[in-house]
Design a protein around this motif. Structure first.
Motif, PDB file in Angstrom:
ATOM      1  N   SER A  93      33.166  22.318  21.653  1.00  0.00           N
ATOM      2  CA  SER A  93      33.546  21.599  22.874  1.00  0.00           C
ATOM      3  C   SER A  93      33.633  22.543  24.071  1.00  0.00           C
ATOM      4  CB  SER A  93      34.846  20.838  22.659  1.00  0.00           C
ATOM      5  OG  SER A  93      35.957  21.599  23.024  1.00  0.00           O
ATOM      6  N   VAL A  94      34.133  23.759  23.856  1.00  0.00           N
ATOM      7  CA  VAL A  94      34.260  24.695  24.982  1.00  0.00           C
ATOM      8  C   VAL A  94      32.885  25.000  25.568  1.00  0.00           C
ATOM      9  CG1 VAL A  94      34.956  27.019  25.646  1.00  0.00           C
ATOM     10  CG2 VAL A  94      36.353  25.722  24.042  1.00  0.00           C
ATOM     11  N   ASN A  97      31.380  22.019  27.344  1.00  0.00           N
ATOM     12  CA  ASN A  97      31.984  21.783  28.660  1.00  0.00           C
ATOM     13  C   ASN A  97      31.419  22.741  29.705  1.00  0.00           C
ATOM     14  OD1 ASN A  97      33.506  19.905  27.356  1.00  0.00           O
ATOM     15  ND2 ASN A  97      35.334  21.177  27.219  1.00  0.00           N
ATOM     16  N   PHE A 100      27.769  21.438  30.591  1.00  0.00           N
ATOM     17  CA  PHE A 100      27.573  20.304  31.511  1.00  0.00           C
ATOM     18  C   PHE A 100      28.048  20.653  32.916  1.00  0.00           C
ATOM     19  CE2 PHE A 100      31.851  18.677  30.151  1.00  0.00           C
ATOM     20  CZ  PHE A 100      32.405  18.528  31.405  1.00  0.00           C
ATOM     21  N   SER A 164      34.155  25.585  33.588  1.00  0.00           N
ATOM     22  CA  SER A 164      34.053  24.468  32.635  1.00  0.00           C
ATOM     23  C   SER A 164      34.848  23.266  33.092  1.00  0.00           C
ATOM     24  CB  SER A 164      34.528  24.912  31.257  1.00  0.00           C
ATOM     25  OG  SER A 164      35.867  25.310  31.339  1.00  0.00           O
ATOM     26  N   ALA A 165      35.117  23.160  34.388  1.00  0.00           N
ATOM     27  CA  ALA A 165      35.929  22.037  34.868  1.00  0.00           C
ATOM     28  C   ALA A 165      35.072  20.923  35.455  1.00  0.00           C
ATOM     29  CB  ALA A 165      36.940  22.518  35.892  1.00  0.00           C
ATOM     30  N   TYR A 170      37.745  19.095  39.534  1.00  0.00           N
ATOM     31  CA  TYR A 170      38.995  18.463  39.930  1.00  0.00           C
ATOM     32  C   TYR A 170      40.187  19.332  39.574  1.00  0.00           C
ATOM     33  CZ  TYR A 170      37.232  13.805  41.209  1.00  0.00           C
ATOM     34  OH  TYR A 170      36.638  12.741  41.837  1.00  0.00           O
ATOM     35  N   MET A 173      43.099  20.395  36.830  1.00  0.00           N
ATOM     36  CA  MET A 173      42.448  21.083  35.732  1.00  0.00           C
ATOM     37  C   MET A 173      41.823  22.400  36.149  1.00  0.00           C
ATOM     38  SD  MET A 173      39.781  19.691  33.108  1.00  0.00           S
ATOM     39  CE  MET A 173      39.202  21.216  32.507  1.00  0.00           C
ATOM     40  N   LEU A 178      46.176  25.501  35.043  1.00  0.00           N
ATOM     41  CA  LEU A 178      45.524  25.008  33.825  1.00  0.00           C
ATOM     42  C   LEU A 178      44.214  25.744  33.525  1.00  0.00           C
ATOM     43  CD1 LEU A 178      46.217  21.182  34.108  1.00  0.00           C
ATOM     44  CD2 LEU A 178      47.546  22.939  32.975  1.00  0.00           C
ATOM     45  N   PRO A 180      43.581  29.470  34.031  1.00  0.00           N
ATOM     46  CA  PRO A 180      43.890  30.801  34.567  1.00  0.00           C
ATOM     47  C   PRO A 180      42.775  31.827  34.393  1.00  0.00           C
ATOM     48  CG  PRO A 180      45.129  30.370  32.564  1.00  0.00           C
ATOM     49  CD  PRO A 180      44.323  29.145  32.832  1.00  0.00           C
ATOM     50  N   GLU A 181      41.766  31.511  33.576  1.00  0.00           N
ATOM     51  CA  GLU A 181      40.693  32.482  33.394  1.00  0.00           C
ATOM     52  C   GLU A 181      39.907  32.632  34.701  1.00  0.00           C
ATOM     53  OE1 GLU A 181      40.884  29.628  31.927  1.00  0.00           O
ATOM     54  OE2 GLU A 181      41.050  29.819  29.747  1.00  0.00           O
ATOM     55  N   ARG A 479      30.762  13.362  29.577  1.00  0.00           N
ATOM     56  CA  ARG A 479      31.407  14.657  29.326  1.00  0.00           C
ATOM     57  C   ARG A 479      32.074  14.766  27.957  1.00  0.00           C
ATOM     58  NH1 ARG A 479      33.818  15.650  35.446  1.00  0.00           N
ATOM     59  NH2 ARG A 479      31.826  16.204  36.323  1.00  0.00           N
TER      60      ARG A 479
ATOM     61  N   SER B 175      46.570  17.620  33.627  1.00  0.00           N
ATOM     62  CA  SER B 175      45.285  17.220  34.209  1.00  0.00           C
ATOM     63  C   SER B 175      45.247  15.729  34.493  1.00  0.00           C
ATOM     64  CB  SER B 175      44.151  17.519  33.235  1.00  0.00           C
ATOM     65  OG  SER B 175      44.272  18.799  32.742  1.00  0.00           O
ATOM     66  N   TYR B 215      37.519  13.416  32.086  1.00  0.00           N
ATOM     67  CA  TYR B 215      37.411  14.733  31.449  1.00  0.00           C
ATOM     68  C   TYR B 215      38.616  15.621  31.730  1.00  0.00           C
ATOM     69  CZ  TYR B 215      35.758  19.473  30.758  1.00  0.00           C
ATOM     70  OH  TYR B 215      35.648  20.772  30.377  1.00  0.00           O
ATOM     71  N   SER B 218      38.987  20.987  26.745  1.00  0.00           N
ATOM     72  CA  SER B 218      38.592  21.148  25.343  1.00  0.00           C
ATOM     73  C   SER B 218      38.752  19.939  24.439  1.00  0.00           C
ATOM     74  CB  SER B 218      39.422  22.263  24.729  1.00  0.00           C
ATOM     75  OG  SER B 218      38.848  23.473  25.017  1.00  0.00           O
ATOM     76  N   PHE B 220      39.052  16.837  25.079  1.00  0.00           N
ATOM     77  CA  PHE B 220      38.763  15.558  25.732  1.00  0.00           C
ATOM     78  C   PHE B 220      38.194  14.514  24.785  1.00  0.00           C
ATOM     79  CE2 PHE B 220      35.392  13.140  28.081  1.00  0.00           C
ATOM     80  CZ  PHE B 220      36.252  12.221  28.657  1.00  0.00           C
ATOM     81  N   LEU B 295      50.541  28.556  29.589  1.00  0.00           N
ATOM     82  CA  LEU B 295      49.884  27.288  29.299  1.00  0.00           C
ATOM     83  C   LEU B 295      48.388  27.469  29.076  1.00  0.00           C
ATOM     84  CD1 LEU B 295      50.739  24.354  29.147  1.00  0.00           C
ATOM     85  CD2 LEU B 295      50.136  24.113  31.536  1.00  0.00           C
ATOM     86  N   GLY B 296      47.788  28.258  29.964  1.00  0.00           N
ATOM     87  CA  GLY B 296      46.348  28.407  29.927  1.00  0.00           C
ATOM     88  C   GLY B 296      45.813  28.943  28.621  1.00  0.00           C
ATOM     89  N   LEU B 299      44.662  26.468  26.020  1.00  0.00           N
ATOM     90  CA  LEU B 299      43.778  25.383  26.438  1.00  0.00           C
ATOM     91  C   LEU B 299      42.401  25.423  25.794  1.00  0.00           C
ATOM     92  CD1 LEU B 299      44.935  25.203  30.112  1.00  0.00           C
ATOM     93  CD2 LEU B 299      45.008  23.344  28.490  1.00  0.00           C
ATOM     94  N   GLY B 303      36.385  23.833  19.384  1.00  0.00           N
ATOM     95  CA  GLY B 303      35.607  22.714  18.854  1.00  0.00           C
ATOM     96  C   GLY B 303      36.458  21.518  18.489  1.00  0.00           C
TER      97      GLY B 303
END
Lengths: 649, 312
Positions: A93-94, A97, A100, A164-165, A170, A173, A178, A180-181, A479, B175, B215, B218, B220, B295-296, B299, B303
Motif C-alpha cells: 500500500s505504501v 500510494n 498514484f 504519497s498524499a 490534502y 494528511m 501526519l 513528518p517525513e 486510490r 486525516s 484517501y 497506508s 486506506f 504519530l508519524g 503511519l 501493505g
C-alpha cells in the motif's frame, strides 16, 4: 554518515527501486559516454543548453514532456497491474500510494503543462509573424526551472522517498503532524520551482501575443491556436500565484513550524483544499484550451475549410476561462457546504457545458461541406470529438452535486477526468506534435506507423476507462491499492486496456526514431497545405523565423498569401534583423535554485541559504548584462533564404 | 417546481426505462443503481435521469460526427459539388446550439437543486420518526460509531434499525475521511474540528458495505465497516446486549485506539464522547497533543498488515 545515507537518504528495501536506481545510473553513464565519445558536449551547450530560440526551447519542452509521459505511464501500468486481481502482491500500500501520487503530479504538471507550453513555443511566434517571444532570456529561464523542478520531483523516489498524499496533497494528511517525513517537501518545492517557470511563461506569451503580432493582425485576425495560447496565458497569470502562495504556506508549515493548515494551533486545513482547487480548476483549462486550439487548426486544415464560427469559438474560450474560476467548490461538494453553496457551484459547473458544446458543434460545422483528409493529425483530432463528448457529459453528471455524493472519490470520477484529459489534452498534444512536426524537424512522422499507434491508443484508451464508470457505480473508491472480488472482471479488462494503450505510446515513440531515419525531408515549408503564417516560412525555419514580415488581412493569413502570390521573402524589403544572444545564465541559475530547493527539502540550511544567495547573485549579474544581442546582416539572410527556397546554391 | 420535475421525468421516461434496462440487465450488482434506502433512491433517480438526457446528447453528437466524416471525406470519385471552402458560419445554427444546452442545463439544475435541499433533512417518507443519532468518528484507519442516546459505541461495524432515518454526525480525529455506504446513499466528509451531518436510511434488512471513501494513507483500503440493518426489536435487543455485556470505553483504551493502525470489530458500553468530541474545535488537536511527533512513525502500515489491535 553511512548510516544516514543508507537508512534515510536513499530509499532501500524495494527491489523495483533498486532496479530503478541501477537503470538511472546506467542511463546517466550511457548519456555521458555518448556525449563524450562523439564530442557532443560543446554542441549541446552551444546549441541547446544556452539557447534562447523559442523553437529549440519548444523542442526541449516536448522531449521532456514525452520522457515524463513515459515515467507517468510506467506508474500507471504498475497501478493497473496491482489492481488487475484481488489480493495482488505486486505493490504494497505504501508503494502504491507513492505511485498514484507521482502519477497524478507528473502527468498534470510535468507532462501536460510542458507539452502544451512546448507547442506554444513552437507555434505561437510563427503564427503571429514574430521573430521570437517578447522575453527570450526569460523563456529559457522558464524552461530550465520547469526542467529542474521536474528533476527534483523525480529523484524523490530514489532519494528520500516519494510524496504519497495524493496529487491534491490534502492537509492534515500532508501536513507536518501526519507526514513528518521529508517526502512531502519534494512535492512542495518541485511544484514551486516549476511553477515559477510557468508563471513567467504566462507573462511572456501574454506580452508576445499582445505586442509582437505582424502588422494588420488585429486580435480577431489571430489564428485560433494563438487565441487559445493568449487565454491560457491569462488564466496562468491569475491562477498560478494562488498555487505559489498555497505551496509557500504549506512549506512554512512543514519546514518552519507555522500553523496555516495544521490540526494544532488553529490552522485551517480546509483552506488548503480551497486554495488548491482555486488554482487546480483553472489548471484543468490551462491544459485543455490549447488542445482546443490545436483541434481547431487541425480540423480546419484537413477539412480544407475555414473554421466554422471563428468568433463564437473565441468567445466560447473566453467564457470557459471566466467560468473556470468560479467552479472550484465542485471538487468538494461533500465537504459539508450547505445546499445553497452547492447549488450555486453545481449550476456554474454545468454551465461550462454550454460554451464547450458550442465548440463541439462548431468543429462538426467546420467539417460540413469540407473535403476531409485523414492524415494522422486529423485522426487524433477526430478521435477527440466522440471521446471528449463522453468525458464532457459525465462531467455534467458529476456537476450535479446531490448525485456527486455517490460519484465523489470513486472510479466514476477517475474515468471522467481521464476521458477529458487523455481524449482532450493528450490527443490534442499528439495532434499538435504530428501537425507541427515537419515545421520542427524538417520531415513528417511516418503515416502508417502513426495510424497503427493511433488505433492502439484509442482502442486501448476506451477499454481502460469505459469499465471504470461502472466500477465507480459499483462502489470502488479511487486510490485503493487492492480490490474486492466483485470488482475483478472489469478491473482485469481495464488493466488489459492499459497495456494496449501503452503499446500505442511505445509505437508513437518508435515512430519518432523511424521517421528521423527514413522519412523523406520536407522542403516546401508548407507540409499540409496550411492556412496560418507558420507555414509561410521555410523548413527548416531560419533562426529569425521570417526574412520579411507580411501584412495580415484575415485569420488565415497564409491562405490569403497563397491566393495573392505573396511571400515572406521580399528581397527589396530586407533589413538587418535584431536577434538576442544565447545565454548560459538561465540554466546555471536554475541549477542553483535546484540545489537550494534540494537543501530545503532536507532542512539543510547550509545548502539552502547559499543557494538562495546564489540566485540573488545571478539576478545581479543579469541586471548588469548590457548585451543587447546582434543583428543578422542582409547578406546572411539572403544566403539562408535562397538556399532554403532552392533558388541558388 | 414539483410539476416541472415530474414533467421532465415523464418526458424522459421511455429512453430512461430503456437505459435502466440496459444497465440493470448488463451489470446487476451496480450498487449505486440498486438503492436500499430513500436517500440512495433519490440519487439513483437523478443519476438515471441525467444518464438519459446525456445519452441523447451523445447520440446526437455521434450521429452528426459520423455523418460529417463519411459524407465529406475525400474519396476517389470526389467531385466539387458539395465542397464550399468559404462557408464559415451560420448564425441561426449557432444560436440553436447555444440555446439548447442552456435548456438542458436548466433541466438538470431543477432536480439537482431540489434534491440538494431535500438531502439536508431526514427523508420525507419517515419524517414522523425522530432520527437515530450516531456519531461516526475516524482516526487512522478505524471507525468509531457512538450512539449517545443508547450510550454505546462500536468499532468498525454498525447496527441500524430499518425504516428509521439515521442522523450521522461526522468528524475525524486526524486525516480527512468520508463516510460512504453506497447502497444507502452518497458520502460526506469527516473532518477534524468540524461536524458534518448526513442523513441515511435503510428500507430493508440486510448487510451493506460501508467504507471511508477519502484517501488517508497506508491503511486506506482496509478502512471499511459493515452495516447491519435489522428490525426495530432486533436492534433494541442488540443495544441492550451491548449495554449489559460489553466493557466500558475508558479514556486509556480510547487513547490507545487513536494510535494509527487497524482494529477488529468491538463494542463498548460507553462512548468516547465523554472525553473528547472531534466535531468541536476544542477536540481537533487532541490526537496531535497526545502523540505529538511520534504519530508519524506509526503511519506506515506495511501493505495493510495488521496494527496494534489486530490481536485483541
Amino acid at each position: 554518515m553511512w548510516d544516514f545515507i543508507w537508512n534515510d537518504f536513499l530509499v532501500t528495501g524495494e527491489p523495483i527501486i533498486y532496479g530503478a536506481m541501477a537503470s538511472i545510473v546506467l542511463a546517466t553513464v550511457g548519456i555521458v559516454f555518448v556525449l563524450t565519445y562523439f564530442k557532443l558536449w560543446k554542441w549541446l551547450w552551444d546549441e541547446y543548453l544556452t539557447t534562447v530560440d523559442h523553437k529549440k526551447i519548444g523542442i526541449m519542452y516536448i522531449i521532456a514532456a514525452l520522457a515524463m509521459l513515459f515515467r507517468g505511464g510506467v506508474d500507471a501500468l504498475m497501478m493497473r497491474t496491482q489492481l488487475a486481481l484481488p489480493n495482488m502482491n505486486f505493490l504494497n500500500s505504501v508503494h502504491y500510494n507513492e505511485i498514484f501520487t507521482t502519477h497524478g503530479t507528473v502527468m498534470i504538471l510535468f507532462m501536460a503543462m510542458p507539452f502544451i507550453i512546448g507547442l506554444m513555443n513552437v507555434a505561437v511566434p510563427l503564427q503571429i509573424g514574430a521573430r521570437d517571444v517578447a522575453f527570450p532570456f526569460l523563456n529559457a529561464f522558464s524552461f530550465w526551472t520547469f526542467f529542474f523542478g521536474a528533476m527534483l520531483f523525480n529523484i524523490s523516489f530514489v532519494i528520500g522517498g516519494s510524496p504519497s498524499a495524493g496529487w491534491t496533497s490534502y492537509v492534515p494528511m500532508a501536513g507536518p503532524e501526519l507526514s513528518p517525513e521529508i517526502n512531502q517537501n519534494y512535492y512542495l518545492l518541485a511544484l514551486q520551482l516549476s511553477g515559477i517557470g510557468t508563471l513567467a511563461t504566462g507573462i511572456n506569451f501574454l506580452v508576445t501575443i499582445l505586442r509582437m503580432r505582424a502588422p494588420g493582425m488585429t486580435l480577431m485576425k489571430m489564428p485560433i491556436f494563438t487565441w487559445s495560447a493568449l487565454i491560457t496565458s491569462i488564466i496562468i497569470i491569475f491562477a498560478f500565484p494562488i498555487l505559489t502562495i498555497a505551496l509557500a504556506l504549506m512549506t512554512l508549515d512543514r519546514i518552519f513550524g507555522t500553523h496555516f493548515f495544521t490540526l494544532a494551533g488553529e490552522g485551517m486545513p480546509m483552506m488548503w483544499a480551497n486554495l488548491f482547487w482555486l488554482w487546480g480548476h483553472p489548471e484543468v483549462y490551462i491544459v485543455i484550451l490549447p488542445a482546443f486550439g490545436v483541434f481547431s487548426e487541425v480540423i480546419s486544415t484537413f477539412a480544407r475549410k475555414q473554421l466554422f464560427g471563428y468568433k463564437a469559438m473565441v468567445y466560447a474560450m473566453c467564457v470557459i476561462a471566466g467560468l473556470s474560476f468560479v467552479v472550484w467548490v465542485h471538487h468538494f461538494f461533500t465537504m459539508g457546504a450547505g445546499a445553497g453553496v452547492n447549488s450555486l457551484f453545481s449550476i456554474t459547473t454545468m454551465l461550462i457545458a454550454v460554451p464547450t458544446g458550442i465548440k463541439i458543434f462548431n468543429w462538426l460545422g467546420t467539417m460540413y461541406k469540407g473535403r476531409i483528409r485523414f492524415n494522422v493529425p486529423m485522426l487524433w483530432a477526430l478521435a477527440f470529438i466522440p471521446n471528449f463528448t463522453i468525458g464532457g457529459v459525465t462531467g455534467v453528471m458529476l456537476g450535479m452535486a446531490s448525485a456527486d455524493y455517490q460519484y465523489h472519490n470513486t472510479y466514476f470520477l477517475i474515468a471522467h477526468f481521464h476521458y477529458v484529459l487523455i481524449a482532450g489534452t493528450l490527443f490534442g498534444m499528439f495532434a499538435g506534435l504530428t501537425y507541427w512536426y515537419p515545421k520542427m524537424f524538417g520531415h513528417k512522422m511516418n503515416e502508417k506507423i502513426g495510424k497503427i499507434s493511433f488505433w492502439f491508443t484509442v482502442i486501448g484508451f476506451n477499454i481502460t476507462f469505459l469499465p471504470q464508470f461502472f466500477l465507480g457505480l459499483m462502489g470502488m473508491p479511487r486510490r485503493t491499492y487492492t480490490i474486492e472480488p466483485e470488482w475483478m472482471p472489469l478491473n482485469l479488462l481495464s488493466t488489459a486496456g492499459a497495456f494496449i494503450l501503452a503499446t500505442g505510446f511505445v509505437i508513437f515513440t518508435f515512430n519518432i526514431y523511424y521517421s528521423a531515419r527514413y522519412e523523406p525531408r520536407e522542403k516546401t515549408g508548407d507540409a499540409w497545405d496550411g492556412r496560418s503564417l507558420e507555414w509561410a516560412t521555410t523548413t527548416p525555419v531560419p533562426h529569425y523565423n521570417f526574412a520579411t514580415i507580411p501584412y495580415v488581412n484575415s485569420h488565415e493569413a497564409y491562405w490569403d498569401m497563397k491566393e495573392t502570390g505573396a511571400t515572406t521573402y521580399d528581397e527589396s524589403k530586407l533589413e538587418p534583423i535584431h536577434m538576442p544572444s544565447y545565454k548560459g545564465l538561465p540554466i546555471i541559475m536554475s541549477a542553483i535554485m535546484f540545489m537550494a530547493s534540494f537543501g530545503l527539502v532536507w532542512h539543510w540550511f547550509w545548502l539552502a541559504i547559499p543557494g538562495l544567495l546564489g540566485v540573488i547573485i545571478c539576478m545581479v549579474i543579469r541586471s548588469f548584462d548590457f548585451d543587447e544581442g546582434y543583428h543578422v546582416p542582409i547578406d546572411e539572410i539572403k544566403r539562408t533564404e535562397e538556399q532554403a527556397r532552392g533558388r541558388k546554391e | 417546481m414539483k410539476n416541472l420535475v415530474s414533467w421532465f421525468k415523464r418526458l424522459f421516461m421511455v429512453p430512461g426505462l430503456f437505459a435502466l434496462l440496459l444497465v440493470a440487465s448488463g451489470c446487476s450488482g451496480i450498487t449505486v443503481l440498486d438503492p436500499k434506502g430513500p436517500v440512495a433512491r433519490t440519487q439513483q433517480e437523478l443519476i438515471i435521469f441525467s444518464i438519459t438526457l446525456m445519452s441523447v446528447i451523445v447520440i446526437v453528437v455521434f450521429v452528426l460526427f459520423f455523418y460529417m466524416i463519411i459524407r465529406f471525406r475525400e474519396r476517389p470519385n470526389w467531385t466539387d459539388k458539395d465542397y464550399d471552402p468559404h462557408q464559415h458560419g451560420n448564425t441561426t445554427l449557432e444560436i440553436i446550439w447555444t440555446v439548447i444546452p442552456f435548456i438542458i442545463v436548466a433541466a438538470l439544475s431543477v432536480p439537482t437543486v431540489t434534491s440538494l435541499y431535500a438531502l439536508e433533512s431526514p427523508p420525507e417518507e419517515t419524517n414522523d420518526q425522530e432520527p437515530l443519532v450516531i456519531h461516526a468518528d475516524t482516526s487512522n484507519w478505524k471507525w468509531y460509531f457512538s450512539y449517545p442516546e443508547q450510550d454505546i459505541e462500536t468499532v468498525n461495524y454498525l447496527h441500524i434499525p430499518e425504516n428509521r432515518p439515521i442522523e450521522f454526525k461526522l468528524a475525524s480525529a486526524d486525516s480527512m475521511t468520508a463516510l460512504w455506504i453506497p447502497a444507502l446513499g452518497g458520502q460526506k466528509y469527516n473532518m477534524a474540528g468540524m461536524q458534518n451531518t448526513l442523513y441515511l436510511q435503510a428500507d430493508e434488512e440486510g448487510e451493506f458495505a460501508g467504507r471511508n471513501a477519502n484517501y488517508n494513507g497506508s491503511g486506506f483500503a482496509e478502512h471499511t465497516f459493515t452495516v447491519t440493518s435489522e428490525s426495530e426489536e432486533e436492534f433494541n435487543q442488540w443495544v441492550s446486549d451491548v449495554q449489559n455485556n460489553a466493557p466500558e470505553m475508558t479514556k486509556d483504551r480510547f487513547d490507545q485506539y487513536l494510535e494509527p493502525g487497524l482494529a477488529q470489530e468491538a463494542e463498548y458500553s460507553s462512548t468516547h464522547l465523554e472525553y473528547v468530541d472531534f466535531g468541536m474545535n476544542s477536540g481537533r488537536s487532541y490526537i496531535t497533543d497526545l502523540y505529538g511527533g511520534n504519530l508519524g512513525e506509526q503511519l506506515h502500515l506495511e501493505g495493510g498488515e495488521g496494527g496494534p489491535w489486530e490481536e485483541e
